[in-house]
Design an enzyme around this catalytic site. Sequence first.
Site, PDB file in Angstrom:
ATOM      1  CG  ASP A   6      -8.770   2.937   0.740  1.00 45.49           C
ATOM      2  OD1 ASP A   6      -9.341   2.617   1.792  1.00 45.49           O
ATOM      3  OD2 ASP A   6      -7.540   3.070   0.649  1.00 45.49           O
ATOM      4  CD  GLU A   9      -2.067   2.559  -3.322  1.00 46.27           C
ATOM      5  OE1 GLU A   9      -2.280   3.449  -4.181  1.00 46.27           O
ATOM      6  OE2 GLU A   9      -1.765   2.809  -2.149  1.00 46.27           O
ATOM      7  CG  ASP A  66      -2.015   0.975   1.180  1.00 46.73           C
ATOM      8  OD1 ASP A  66      -2.714   1.003   0.152  1.00 46.73           O
ATOM      9  OD2 ASP A  66      -2.209   1.717   2.159  1.00 46.73           O
TER      10      ASP A  66
END
Length: 498
Positions: free
Chosen positions: A395, A339, A292
């Site tokens: 998200d 990401e 992430d």
Amino acid sequence: MDKTAGILFAISSLPSKYGIGCFSKEAYKFVDWLVEAGQTFWQILPLGPTGYGDSPYQSFSTFAGNPYFIDLETLISEGLLTREECDSVDFGTDEQSVDYEKQYNGRYVLLRKACERSGHKNSTEYKAFLDKNEAWVYDYCLYMAVKNHFGGMNWTEWPEAIHSRTEEGLREYKEKLADEIDFQLFMQFQFFNQWYKLRAYANKKGIKIIGDIPIYVSLDSADAWSHPELFQLDEQCTPKAVAGCPPDGFSADGQMWGNPLYDWDYHKKTAYAWWIERLSFCFELYDAVRIDHFRGFDEYYSIPYGDKTAVNGSWKKGPGMDLFHTIEKKIGRKSVIAEDLGYITDTVRKLVADSGFMGTKVLEFAFDTRDTGSAREYLPHNYIENCVAYTGTHDNETLVGWWQEVDDEGRKKARDYLCDYYTPADKMYIPLIGVIMRSNAKICIVPIQDYLGLDNKSRMNTPSSVGSNWRWRVDSKELNKTLAKEIKAITVRYERCN
């Protein structure tokens, strides 16, 4: 190049008994269902123990597992619990939502009973687990024992002797909290024992697991307490600065995450030993790893500690390729998904390209009229092979929810791109899934909510909000043969079938 597909589905969202998805028989059934649907990958969210806000991205440990995922029915079958004991606990009545307060109040009571009855200390498997995980498991379990002893208090507020890990302080609390430490060790043993069995079953069936790790760790974590030297902390262990994101078209104040920042100079001096340990551990758990906020390795956003918003932050230089060259020398080439979303610069693009990792593309971003500058790189015809394409992530809004919320200009842009002016609004998720499936991306991952055509009531997370996130669970009736057949048809059509 073989193109593949998978589904994003959190462990907590599985339709298991006792209030939350876990490593239960339903998880094994889901693996079988993925096979039926022609999928190759099951992408999950981080598996760590969750703290405030129940976010898997704010964990008490980089290495430990979430005790909520321990399957109680397995413990019943092993004679450590009775069905009556489990059924008597109130885990809530809403099967489509996790009640974390009830999990906290009920699950640990049962796990303590299982621990007392287990005889785990005499198990050779248990001793082997402790030996293998010695580098982190004792620190984590002592941390949780002390944290519980002080009513959940952050370690930065503990008495000095244990806060600073003096020899005397460590000895005192290890003796005082021996039973609680043993309980924490038992839970970690059970967690990993059950997880490795589930992963082995998935691999045997041809399903690969994509794990997910946050770039940062929580200040309220065993990692920060046991190794404060890894982070930008002062002599009192107060952060000098914290992580977040700058203001953008989506947030005028930016995002304040509050995580401590890494002391990259220190990491470099140790030849990135902690990062090597962390990623080596991850590749024991998963077949591929999504990292992430990858852009933080190029430059990270540093916000002065104590600020209320991210407005006064500034960009600082990260470790770049030096980190990944060092890791590759130690553990070899691994399957990593970077990401690389958000505000992306040319240097971030170069870092992703130089690393050879797969980048990330999110379809919803392609039609956002607030950010026309970068939208074109999210249009499926521009996807390079070495990327993973998503309709959305944990998200983002669901596709149905996004279509309901996006403005008329965004809808027109999407319909023009699809050359689709006839599909009803409530079915637009189908052609939107199709357009990324026929892209050039190596892997295509679709959240299960999008295949189910669910709206934003089923959204997993809304960034910068607390209270209603990470709760959604699937209705077991929805994971049926009809849906599997439909997903397989799409996957076969675009030559992504396992």
